[in-house]
Write a protein that holds these residues in place. Structure first.
Motif, PDB file in Angstrom:
ATOM      1  N   ALA A 307       0.824  -1.214   0.000  1.00 28.95           N
ATOM      2  CA  ALA A 307       0.000   0.000   0.000  1.00 28.95           C
ATOM      3  C   ALA A 307       0.858   1.265   0.000  1.00 28.95           C
ATOM      4  CB  ALA A 307      -0.916   0.000   1.209  1.00 28.95           C
ATOM      5  N   ARG A 308       2.026   1.229   0.615  1.00 26.58           N
ATOM      6  CA  ARG A 308       2.910   2.388   0.826  1.00 26.58           C
ATOM      7  C   ARG A 308       2.257   3.423   1.740  1.00 26.58           C
ATOM      8  NH1 ARG A 308       7.087   1.057   1.219  1.00 26.58           N
ATOM      9  NH2 ARG A 308       7.836   3.169   1.224  1.00 26.58           N
ATOM     10  N   GLY A 309       3.106   4.046   2.549  1.00 26.87           N
ATOM     11  CA  GLY A 309       2.594   4.992   3.529  1.00 26.87           C
ATOM     12  C   GLY A 309       2.164   6.337   2.950  1.00 26.87           C
ATOM     13  N   LEU A 310       2.937   6.859   2.014  1.00 26.93           N
ATOM     14  CA  LEU A 310       2.672   8.203   1.512  1.00 26.93           C
ATOM     15  C   LEU A 310       1.327   8.281   0.795  1.00 26.93           C
ATOM     16  CD1 LEU A 310       6.196   9.099   0.113  1.00 26.93           C
ATOM     17  CD2 LEU A 310       5.051  10.109   2.087  1.00 26.93           C
ATOM     18  N   ASP A 311       0.567   9.322   1.110  1.00 21.93           N
ATOM     19  CA  ASP A 311      -0.785   9.358   0.554  1.00 21.93           C
ATOM     20  C   ASP A 311      -0.837   9.926  -0.859  1.00 21.93           C
ATOM     21  OD1 ASP A 311      -0.531  12.058   0.941  1.00 21.93           O
ATOM     22  OD2 ASP A 311      -1.892  12.146   2.646  1.00 21.93           O
ATOM     23  N   TYR A 312       0.323  10.356  -1.403  1.00 21.95           N
ATOM     24  CA  TYR A 312       0.209  10.964  -2.716  1.00 21.95           C
ATOM     25  C   TYR A 312       0.324   9.988  -3.889  1.00 21.95           C
ATOM     26  CZ  TYR A 312       5.263  11.604  -3.718  1.00 21.95           C
ATOM     27  OH  TYR A 312       6.583  11.434  -3.989  1.00 21.95           O
ATOM     28  N   TYR A 313       0.592   8.723  -3.611  1.00 23.28           N
ATOM     29  CA  TYR A 313       0.597   7.740  -4.700  1.00 23.28           C
ATOM     30  C   TYR A 313      -0.833   7.438  -5.145  1.00 23.28           C
ATOM     31  CZ  TYR A 313       5.474   6.916  -3.484  1.00 23.28           C
ATOM     32  OH  TYR A 313       6.808   7.073  -3.240  1.00 23.28           O
ATOM     33  N   THR A 314      -1.011   7.287  -6.441  1.00 23.09           N
ATOM     34  CA  THR A 314      -2.367   7.097  -6.986  1.00 23.09           C
ATOM     35  C   THR A 314      -2.481   5.876  -7.895  1.00 23.09           C
ATOM     36  OG1 THR A 314      -1.746   8.644  -8.721  1.00 23.09           O
ATOM     37  CG2 THR A 314      -3.046   9.516  -6.901  1.00 23.09           C
ATOM     38  N   GLY A 315      -1.357   5.273  -8.270  1.00 23.64           N
ATOM     39  CA  GLY A 315      -1.430   4.138  -9.195  1.00 23.64           C
ATOM     40  C   GLY A 315      -0.460   3.051  -8.786  1.00 23.64           C
ATOM     41  N   THR A 316       0.446   2.712  -9.721  1.00 14.57           N
ATOM     42  CA  THR A 316       1.443   1.681  -9.450  1.00 14.57           C
ATOM     43  C   THR A 316       2.242   2.028  -8.195  1.00 14.57           C
ATOM     44  OG1 THR A 316       1.670   1.574 -11.858  1.00 14.57           O
ATOM     45  CG2 THR A 316       3.268   0.327 -10.559  1.00 14.57           C
ATOM     46  N   VAL A 317       2.497   1.036  -7.372  1.00 18.53           N
ATOM     47  CA  VAL A 317       3.420   1.217  -6.231  1.00 18.53           C
ATOM     48  C   VAL A 317       4.436   0.078  -6.225  1.00 18.53           C
ATOM     49  CG1 VAL A 317       2.066   2.671  -4.664  1.00 18.53           C
ATOM     50  CG2 VAL A 317       1.628   0.215  -4.734  1.00 18.53           C
ATOM     51  N   TYR A 318       5.647   0.412  -5.746  1.00 15.74           N
ATOM     52  CA  TYR A 318       6.758  -0.544  -5.729  1.00 15.74           C
ATOM     53  C   TYR A 318       7.335  -0.658  -4.330  1.00 15.74           C
ATOM     54  CZ  TYR A 318       6.692   1.315 -10.506  1.00 15.74           C
ATOM     55  OH  TYR A 318       6.308   1.757 -11.738  1.00 15.74           O
ATOM     56  N   GLU A 319       7.826  -1.830  -4.029  1.00 14.01           N
ATOM     57  CA  GLU A 319       8.483  -2.057  -2.750  1.00 14.01           C
ATOM     58  C   GLU A 319       9.463  -3.197  -2.990  1.00 14.01           C
ATOM     59  OE1 GLU A 319       5.750  -1.365   0.953  1.00 14.01           O
ATOM     60  OE2 GLU A 319       6.239  -3.486   0.835  1.00 14.01           O
ATOM     61  N   THR A 320      10.722  -3.032  -2.570  1.00 14.19           N
ATOM     62  CA  THR A 320      11.707  -4.086  -2.813  1.00 14.19           C
ATOM     63  C   THR A 320      12.256  -4.565  -1.486  1.00 14.19           C
ATOM     64  OG1 THR A 320      12.269  -2.936  -4.846  1.00 14.19           O
ATOM     65  CG2 THR A 320      13.768  -4.666  -4.132  1.00 14.19           C
ATOM     66  N   THR A 321      12.252  -5.867  -1.292  1.00 11.71           N
ATOM     67  CA  THR A 321      12.708  -6.422  -0.019  1.00 11.71           C
ATOM     68  C   THR A 321      13.795  -7.462  -0.252  1.00 11.71           C
ATOM     69  OG1 THR A 321      10.834  -7.928  -0.208  1.00 11.71           O
ATOM     70  CG2 THR A 321      10.561  -6.048   1.253  1.00 11.71           C
ATOM     71  N   LEU A 322      14.631  -7.647   0.765  1.00 12.82           N
ATOM     72  CA  LEU A 322      15.671  -8.685   0.708  1.00 12.82           C
ATOM     73  C   LEU A 322      15.064  -9.970   1.264  1.00 12.82           C
ATOM     74  CD1 LEU A 322      18.697  -6.543   2.015  1.00 12.82           C
ATOM     75  CD2 LEU A 322      17.969  -6.930  -0.351  1.00 12.82           C
ATOM     76  N   ASN A 323      15.044 -11.011   0.440  1.00  9.84           N
ATOM     77  CA  ASN A 323      14.308 -12.233   0.795  1.00  9.84           C
ATOM     78  C   ASN A 323      14.698 -12.798   2.160  1.00  9.84           C
ATOM     79  OD1 ASN A 323      13.489 -11.804  -1.765  1.00  9.84           O
ATOM     80  ND2 ASN A 323      14.235 -13.736  -2.623  1.00  9.84           N
ATOM     81  N   ASP A 324      15.992 -12.788   2.448  1.00  5.89           N
ATOM     82  CA  ASP A 324      16.447 -13.435   3.678  1.00  5.89           C
ATOM     83  C   ASP A 324      16.517 -12.482   4.864  1.00  5.89           C
ATOM     84  OD1 ASP A 324      16.672 -15.760   2.201  1.00  5.89           O
ATOM     85  OD2 ASP A 324      18.726 -15.269   1.583  1.00  5.89           O
ATOM     86  N   TYR A 325      16.171 -11.220   4.633  1.00 11.70           N
ATOM     87  CA  TYR A 325      16.241 -10.226   5.715  1.00 11.70           C
ATOM     88  C   TYR A 325      14.971  -9.381   5.745  1.00 11.70           C
ATOM     89  CZ  TYR A 325      21.041 -11.703   5.107  1.00 11.70           C
ATOM     90  OH  TYR A 325      22.170 -12.473   4.976  1.00 11.70           O
ATOM     91  N   PRO A 326      13.838 -10.015   6.054  1.00 16.49           N
ATOM     92  CA  PRO A 326      12.573  -9.265   6.023  1.00 16.49           C
ATOM     93  C   PRO A 326      12.560  -8.084   6.998  1.00 16.49           C
ATOM     94  CG  PRO A 326      12.288 -11.429   7.050  1.00 16.49           C
ATOM     95  CD  PRO A 326      13.644 -11.419   6.436  1.00 16.49           C
ATOM     96  N   ALA A 327      13.326  -8.205   8.085  1.00 17.58           N
ATOM     97  CA  ALA A 327      13.322  -7.137   9.091  1.00 17.58           C
ATOM     98  C   ALA A 327      13.878  -5.825   8.542  1.00 17.58           C
ATOM     99  CB  ALA A 327      14.131  -7.563  10.315  1.00 17.58           C
ATOM    100  N   VAL A 328      14.679  -5.931   7.471  1.00 21.22           N
ATOM    101  CA  VAL A 328      15.281  -4.736   6.879  1.00 21.22           C
ATOM    102  C   VAL A 328      14.197  -3.835   6.277  1.00 21.22           C
ATOM    103  CG1 VAL A 328      16.697  -3.995   4.916  1.00 21.22           C
ATOM    104  CG2 VAL A 328      17.580  -5.713   6.511  1.00 21.22           C
TER     105      VAL A 328
END
Lengths: 472, 472
Positions: A307-328
């Protein structure tokens, strides 16, 4: 030389949250920085750098949120040459009888992100820019955060944005950029998650939710990793969704698997809404494009919970995570927005962008032990002077190696050869050219390979070839 | 999409003295920056970056001068998460009855140069560094200056220093670094001026001048370009020098010509003083080294009038000027100092360094019309989509060009081919690959060379060869 006793010394230290590195770490940091820049340019983004300092009123034009509390204001001595140029008087105008303050508000502050300065820049330079405006910007930003571990008050952001475009193809290109950056950085296994806010907003709309409730619901969903599924379910009910609606929402955001299957299941949900369909269509395009751009299958996923925190996004959103380090958490995020410059000019400027928080990423990579093995040093070659008579010869040789692009330093101090070689060893310099009377007479160098300890008499050309063998 | 009417807009503008560029200028600036960095690394300097923000007490440890007036202090809202960590309470402690101020002094300020942070860094990390410590540092600094033309409040300094060395050979290497930087920047004709403060201080000593008078005399001599010979002569007499002594001083600083001749004339002056002889000896070494390093004869001169303003220089001093633009002043200056860290630790750390004020240099080069002709653009190739069916093909092609290191962007917007080509033209992109149904079917690209307008059907390999022909 004697130290004067009258000097009052100050303890050398830096404030918390303002990171600083030893040279070996700085080399690593700079190489990551250069890699990101190189990829951004390879995708045709133009460089931009805005001042670190903006008018406070410009920075806070949007208002709201915690931003105002995080901004560092610039004050100057009241007798400074810089009289400040606050847009409004900084002090009470009825303070004539009070003692004059020694420091005045200059009306300027340090920027807290690169998006607000970009919006100001595009609004200000609108007539001088070519649109769509593709720009990258990699600068420090400052935020008055608390001083927990890993929280920085001064840190680098590495942003790209494309301004003045509604084309979903631009959204579709972004994951390929993220993938190229992370691949060239050699990061551990990662996943580029994509979603489209229109899908969830479409669902909310069919539930009859108001704009505000939709916003609050997105904010609630964004917290799922922190507060858990049950709390989010309860929170959604509190916002007025029925138990059935909440269950449907939780089902949607839990969908995972092959994109094709996810789309089938998503559409089987029976949501009939224009926004929803638009979101699904755009998301499909993004997924197709990732394949055309050659982003490997295991490197991305469709994740309807993003969902992303910032309220100004209106369409596509991206988030990239490190598979073995979810806490990051997310190491590269962004999305599409409808109107970048609305607080500065009356022009619609939609766009899409992402940001890599490099200082934080670097800190976390160190933390998980990512940087192993030797750091590539700056100097490729150190020239050691075995005999003072060879000094001029050392200068000539150093100049020649440098002319051929070899990073070369000379150990100029008086000192035994052992001490000189030790210096090279401590800095990880891979080659040492020992120059004495013999070498000077014969026009050669005694080239020592530090990894093996072997030393051979070589002509300059031979030495050059060895030293620059594995250079690009 | 409709703009909401309720938004209160703020005029987009930036404060004076905080430079910002359009993309074409930014590209030029970044290339200069990269050139300087590359040369610094070629001479074996290690990268260092310190926080922009330091404790105010650390920055002002030395005290004196106008520094205190130029420093920008960081204030934060009193309810900020960053509670500040001033070394001493920032406000009066008896102010309990007064209205609580909304902003508090965080006890931190923006650095005004890179030398003080270097001194703090070396003192703080003393045990972790390898000496002699060769570091380069290229960062923004901030000063509360008045807002005259060409005066900046935020500007880049590009510094190198070698710390923990008394070897005059290090002094001797510096002009070769300056020369390589300026040659690779392609600057107009310049002269690297060198002098040694010990020479003038030796002369002052034979005249019986006190330490303070010697300092004042150097400051006076440094002003000669600004206030003229006569005013300096008068000033020297005011300091207590006799007319004869003043005349002798003026003769010495007027010596010009072949270094060999200057040394002969200098020594014919009959000054018999250890400091003087040491200075002459070191200066000779610097001149000899310039020849060994291959600095061309016309690019340097021995200039005994170079004094430099900063009082902490104790030996060799450097000043570089543009021959045809004397009004620009020195574009690269520095010198040797005895004790870098004396305000922080009780260790003697002599060194030598120089600084290039890049923002100012860039501004002045623009001013004298140095940047002519086309800017090398970021993108080498733009892909134009002649038919929507070729979109996926465009993605695949873009990925391939990028994999081969070609900076490539795709024009994703809907639009006629003419509009797409116009975009490439405005950005100066030299090649356009037009992709439509034909190209997709045949696996080719229609490559347009923008400088000639010619367009040919090519295989990917042919196009790649053309597009990357003159890349490094």
């Amino acid at each position: 030389m004697q130290t004067e006793i009258s000097i009052k010394r100050v303890t050398p230290r830096i404030p918390g949250g303002f990171p600083e590195y030893l040279p070996k770490e700085q080399i690593l940091f700079n190489r990551m920085f250069a890699t990101i820049r190189s990829v951004y340019e390879r995708f045709g983004f133009l460089p931009l750098e805005t001042p670190a300092v903006e008018f406070t009123g410009v920075l806070l034009a949007k208002g709201g949120g915690d931003t105002d509390k995080q901004v560092y204001r610039l004050y100057a001595k009241s007798d400074s040459a810089d009289k400040g140029d606050a847009e409004e008087p900084a002090a009470d105008s009825n303070g004539a009888t009070e003692k004059k303050t020694a420091f005045i508000d200059t009306g300027r502050s340090l920027h807290f992100d690169l998006t607000v300065p970009l919006a100001r820049y595009v609004a200000q330079r609108f007539n001088d820019l070519v649109f769509p405006f593709r720009r990258y910007q990699m600068q420090k930003v400052w935020r008055g955060e608390g001083s927990q571990k890993g929280r920085f008050r001064e840190f680098y952001q590495c942003d790209i944005d494309v301004i003045g475009t509604t084309s979903p193809l631009v959204d579709a290109e972004i994951p390929s950029i993220i993938n190229t950056v992370f691949e060239e950085l050699g990061l551990p296994a990662y996943t580029i998650g994509v979603n489209n806010r229109k899908i969830l907003n479409g669902v909310f709309a069919t539930f009859g939710a108001s704009k505000q409730v939709s916003k609050d619901a997105l904010t609630m969903l964004d917290k799922i990793d922190k507060i858990g599924k049950d709390s989010v379910t309860a929170g959604l009910c509190d916002l007025g969704f029925t138990a059935e609606q909440t269950a449907q929402l939780m089902n949607i955001i839990a969908l995972r698997g092959e994109p094709g299957e996810v789309f089938v299941q998503l559409q089987a949900n029976g949501v009939d809404n224009e926004l929803f369909s638009e979101g699904v269509g755009q998301l499909k395009l993004v997924v197709e494009a990732m394949q055309a751009f050659g982003v490997p299958k295991g490197k991305y996923c469709l994740d309807l919970s993003i969902a992303r925190g910032l309220d100004y996004y209106t369409g596509t959103v991206y988030e990239t995570t490190l598979n073995d380090y979810p806490a990051v958490g997310s190491v590269c995020s962004g999305g599409r927005y409808d109107n970048l410059c609305e607080y500065y000019i009356d022009k619609n400027l939609p766009g899409v962008g992402i940001s890599i928080g490099l200082s934080r990423l670097f800190y976390q990579l160190k933390d998980i032990g990512f940087f192993q093995g030797d750091v590539t040093p700056i100097s490729r070659l150190m020239i050691a002077i075995a005999d003072p008579s060879a000094r001029q010869y050392a200068m000539t040789m150093a100049a020649q190696f440098r002319q051929h692009g070899v990073n070369t330093e000379v150990y100029w101090e008086d000192g035994k050869l052992g001490k000189q070689v030790k210096y090279a060893q401590r800095l990880g310099i891979p080659y040492v050219a020992v120059l004495g009377g013999n070498e000077m007479t014969n026009g050669t160098v005694a080239l020592k390979v530090m990894s093996t300890g072997s030393q051979t008499q070589s002509t300059f050309q031979e030495a050059l070839q060895i030293v620059s063998a594995d250079l690009n």
